[in-house]
Design a protein around this motif. Structure first.
Motif, short mmCIF file in Angstrom:
data_model
loop_
_atom_site.label_atom_id
_atom_site.label_comp_id
_atom_site.label_asym_id
_atom_site.label_seq_id
_atom_site.Cartn_x
_atom_site.Cartn_y
_atom_site.Cartn_z
N LEU A 35 0.82 -1.22 0.00
CA LEU A 35 0.00 0.00 0.00
C LEU A 35 0.85 1.27 0.00
O LEU A 35 0.42 2.30 -0.53
CB LEU A 35 -0.94 0.01 1.20
CG LEU A 35 -2.04 -1.04 1.18
CD1 LEU A 35 -2.82 -1.02 2.50
CD2 LEU A 35 -2.99 -0.83 0.01
N HIS A 36 2.04 1.20 0.58
CA HIS A 36 2.90 2.38 0.69
C HIS A 36 4.05 2.39 -0.31
O HIS A 36 4.83 3.34 -0.35
CB HIS A 36 3.44 2.50 2.12
CG HIS A 36 2.35 2.74 3.10
ND1 HIS A 36 1.79 3.98 3.32
CD2 HIS A 36 1.67 1.89 3.91
CE1 HIS A 36 0.84 3.88 4.24
NE2 HIS A 36 0.75 2.62 4.60
N ILE A 46 -0.48 3.56 -3.51
CA ILE A 46 -1.89 3.17 -3.41
C ILE A 46 -2.52 3.87 -2.22
O ILE A 46 -3.64 4.39 -2.30
CB ILE A 46 -2.02 1.64 -3.29
CG1 ILE A 46 -1.54 0.96 -4.57
CG2 ILE A 46 -3.47 1.25 -2.98
CD1 ILE A 46 -1.40 -0.55 -4.46
N ASP A 47 -1.81 3.93 -1.11
CA ASP A 47 -2.30 4.59 0.09
C ASP A 47 -2.64 6.05 -0.19
O ASP A 47 -3.72 6.53 0.19
CB ASP A 47 -1.27 4.50 1.21
CG ASP A 47 -1.70 5.26 2.45
OD1 ASP A 47 -2.59 4.77 3.16
OD2 ASP A 47 -1.14 6.35 2.69
N HIS A 78 -0.69 9.38 8.05
CA HIS A 78 0.38 8.39 7.88
C HIS A 78 0.12 7.18 8.76
O HIS A 78 -0.44 7.28 9.85
CB HIS A 78 1.73 9.02 8.22
CG HIS A 78 2.03 10.20 7.35
ND1 HIS A 78 2.48 10.08 6.06
CD2 HIS A 78 1.90 11.53 7.57
CE1 HIS A 78 2.62 11.28 5.53
NE2 HIS A 78 2.28 12.18 6.42
N GLU A 79 0.52 6.02 8.23
CA GLU A 79 0.43 4.76 9.00
C GLU A 79 -0.99 4.47 9.46
O GLU A 79 -1.20 4.00 10.58
CB GLU A 79 1.38 4.79 10.19
CG GLU A 79 2.83 5.09 9.85
CD GLU A 79 3.45 4.10 8.86
OE1 GLU A 79 3.13 2.90 8.93
OE2 GLU A 79 4.25 4.55 8.03
N GLN A 82 -5.44 0.88 7.14
CA GLN A 82 -6.60 0.05 7.46
C GLN A 82 -7.75 0.90 8.03
O GLN A 82 -8.91 0.69 7.70
CB GLN A 82 -6.22 -1.08 8.41
CG GLN A 82 -5.19 -2.04 7.83
CD GLN A 82 -5.62 -2.71 6.53
OE1 GLN A 82 -6.73 -3.18 6.40
NE2 GLN A 82 -4.72 -2.75 5.55
N ILE A 83 -7.41 1.86 8.88
CA ILE A 83 -8.42 2.75 9.45
C ILE A 83 -9.07 3.58 8.35
O ILE A 83 -10.29 3.75 8.31
CB ILE A 83 -7.79 3.67 10.53
CG1 ILE A 83 -7.33 2.83 11.73
CG2 ILE A 83 -8.74 4.78 10.95
CD1 ILE A 83 -6.43 3.57 12.70
N LEU A 84 -8.25 4.09 7.43
CA LEU A 84 -8.77 4.89 6.33
C LEU A 84 -9.65 4.07 5.40
O LEU A 84 -10.66 4.58 4.89
CB LEU A 84 -7.62 5.54 5.57
CG LEU A 84 -6.88 6.63 6.34
CD1 LEU A 84 -5.55 6.94 5.69
CD2 LEU A 84 -7.73 7.87 6.46
N LEU A 85 -9.30 2.83 5.16
CA LEU A 85 -10.13 1.98 4.31
C LEU A 85 -11.49 1.73 4.95
O LEU A 85 -12.53 1.78 4.27
CB LEU A 85 -9.41 0.66 4.00
CG LEU A 85 -8.21 0.79 3.07
CD1 LEU A 85 -7.38 -0.48 3.08
CD2 LEU A 85 -8.65 1.14 1.65
#
Length: 125
Positions: A35-36, A46-47, A78-79, A82-85
């Motif tokens: 993702l990064h 992708i992130d 940053h980092e 999963q939370i953002l998805l």
């Protein structure tokens, strides 16, 4: 009964939720490394692409719902992939629920956008 315009907007909103959830679920199967990973594209990973999609969707949702957007937070997190998805999926469903509860007259209301990168007037839909 919904008009053709109203039903078309509702279908597009439902499709957005379906596509967002399906894409987010697939992205959740990828490692943070993937993702990064840096790519040559519009956004460097992708992130960052996913964050752009989420921020943009949140911005337009605020705008069409009549909330203040002048001080919208465009910052990159940053980092937190999963939370953002998860947030992307939830925000898409919230947008669908909100828009599909609105009338055709609400969809047709003309809004004025006055941002440094764009000034225009157009129907909410």
């Amino acid at each position: 009964m919904a008009s053709s315009l109203q039903e078309s907007i509702f279908q597009l909103t439902r499709f957005n939720t379906w596509a967002s959830v399906r894409t987010a679920d697939w992205l959740m199967t990828l490692s943070d490394e993937i993702l990064h990973q840096t790519h040559i594209s519009s956004f460097p990973s992708i992130d960052k692409t996913m964050q752009h999609i989420l921020r943009t969707q949140k911005f337009w949702m605020k705008f069409i719902s009549g909330e203040q957007v002048v001080d919208f937070d465009w910052s990159v997190r940053h980092e937190a992939s999963q939370i953002l998805l998860d947030e992307w999926k939830q925000q898409s469903q919230q947008m669908e629920d909100f828009i599909t509860s609105m009338s055709e007259s609400w969809l047709l209301e003309v809004l004025r956008l006055d941002m440094p990168w764009s000034q225009n007037q157009q129907a909410r839909y």
